[in-house]
Design an enzyme around this catalytic site. Structure first.
Site, mmCIF file in Angstrom:
data_model
loop_
_atom_site.group_PDB
_atom_site.id
_atom_site.type_symbol
_atom_site.label_atom_id
_atom_site.label_comp_id
_atom_site.label_asym_id
_atom_site.label_seq_id
_atom_site.Cartn_x
_atom_site.Cartn_y
_atom_site.Cartn_z
ATOM 1 C CG HIS A 117 3.782 55.518 35.355
ATOM 2 N ND1 HIS A 117 4.979 56.182 35.553
ATOM 3 C CD2 HIS A 117 2.821 56.459 35.516
ATOM 4 C CE1 HIS A 117 4.749 57.454 35.812
ATOM 5 N NE2 HIS A 117 3.447 57.653 35.808
ATOM 6 C CG HIS A 121 2.559 64.615 41.064
ATOM 7 N ND1 HIS A 121 1.490 63.893 41.549
ATOM 8 C CD2 HIS A 121 3.138 63.838 40.108
ATOM 9 C CE1 HIS A 121 1.416 62.737 40.916
ATOM 10 N NE2 HIS A 121 2.396 62.674 40.043
ATOM 11 N NE ARG A 174 5.058 58.857 39.230
ATOM 12 C CZ ARG A 174 5.705 59.756 39.969
ATOM 13 N NH1 ARG A 174 6.624 59.357 40.836
ATOM 14 N NH2 ARG A 174 5.459 61.047 39.851
ATOM 15 C CE LYS A 180 6.965 63.103 33.588
ATOM 16 N NZ LYS A 180 5.547 63.305 33.226
ATOM 17 C CE1 TYR A 220 -2.131 57.648 40.733
ATOM 18 C CE2 TYR A 220 -1.300 59.862 41.202
ATOM 19 C CZ TYR A 220 -1.243 58.686 40.471
ATOM 20 O OH TYR A 220 -0.313 58.540 39.481
ATOM 21 N NE ARG A 251 7.583 61.142 36.677
ATOM 22 C CZ ARG A 251 7.737 62.092 37.597
ATOM 23 N NH1 ARG A 251 8.860 62.138 38.311
ATOM 24 N NH2 ARG A 251 6.788 62.973 37.811
#
Length: 317
Positions: A249, A275, A252, A178, A284, A154
């Protein structure tokens, strides 16, 4: 609308909520800023409509979302703001600021197109080769783009990197993602080569008396901002002749899709992206087409081998 809006100043409950998110959940300043901006914009809208938070209804909530859609706000941004507002009203109910949560039964707008856009392998190659590597800034940008793509970073993770976050022996960054969660992000051979060149030939020419140990520096020797990365990426995309909206992004998204195209297991890609849930990564798998698997992009060479080697060591310890 400004973050320091009249509505924001008039609602200390918002500051208390943001403080809870920052201190209790460890969210980054970037995420806190987005929460503040989203909620402040909603409170400003209520004020302009002569509505008050204590009398909030689902009709108000729907009216605000409709105003965003009419203004052409991106679908993903509308859904994000809806989710942020509902989290805020749940908090106000828990804290006794509101007697009930008026949005408890409100729905978040459904996505009409959930699949992320991605760059093709040839487009990625053109983008990576766009910077003028005869200059220090060009070497930095080439290394930066290589790392954004090959590590699936990110932009907030990229600009937060420090010099000692990279371990060349293991070709890996320690990344703070995050919620301040840490993960190991592996670099392919091409990214490793360009990062070495930046550290050797690029960064020393950008260092100034004001420099810190931040990895990525601007031309004044100060830390590179997320906004500067975004603008640089758009400039190089134009130079590469890409007729798409290129943003950090997107690299990514492309990294994840290309890894799956190359036959990587979805759990491996989940680990590389950091994730929390595999369901996020599985998005994806719908972008790829198993009937036409491609050879993995050269910029990702070495990553699968590194991950297998690392897992083997973990099992033997």
């Amino acid at each position: 609308m400004s973050n320091e809006s009249t509505a924001t100043r008039a609602h200390p409950a918002l500051d208390q909520y943001l403080g809870l998110l920052r201190d209790g959940r460890g969210l980054s300043p970037y995420t806190i800023r987005n929460y503040r901006s989203d909620i402040a914009d909603f409170l400003d809208w209520l004020g302009a409509e002569s509505r008050v938070l204590s009398d909030l209804t689902r009709a108000d909530y729907r009216g605000y979302l409709a105003s965003l859609q009419e203004a052409g706000t991106a679908e993903s941004s509308v859904r994000r703001r809806a989710s942020t507002i509902r989290s805020f009203t749940r908090h106000l109910k828990r804290e006794g600021v509101l007697p009930r949560d008026p949005l408890a039964l409100a729905a978040t707008p459904k996505s009409t197109s959930r699949l992320p856009h991605v760059l093709s392998h040839s487009q990625v190659t053109a983008l990576l080769e766009a910077p003028d590597t005869a200059t220090a800034a060009g070497i930095r940008d080439r290394a930066m783009l290589e790392c954004l793509y090959a590590a699936g970073l990110r932009v907030s993770e990229l600009v937060g990197l420090r010099m000692n976050d990279y371990d060349d022996d293991h070709q890996a960054f320690v990344v703070r993602g995050k919620g301040d969660r840490q993960r190991v992000a592996l670099l392919g051979d091409s990214a490793r080569l360009w990062l070495r060149r930046y550290q050797r030939d690029g960064r020393p020419r950008l260092v100034s008396e004001e420099s810190t140990d931040t990895l990525w520096l601007n031309r004044f020797g100060k830390p590179l901002s997320a906004r500067a990365v975004q603008l640089s990426l758009k400039r190089h995309a134009e130079r590469a002749g890409l007729q798409v909206d290129v943003h950090p992004h997107l690299l990514r998204h492309s990294f994840a899709t290309h890894m799956l195209d190359g036959g990587a297991d979805v759990r491996v890609v989940q680990e590389l992206l950091g994730h929390a849930s595999v369901s996020t990564t599985q998005l994806y798998t719908h972008v790829t087409d198993a009937a036409r698997r491609e050879t993995i992009d050269h910029a990702l060479d070495g990553i699968a081998e590194l991950l297998r080697e690392r897992r083997g060591k973990d099992l033997n310890e």
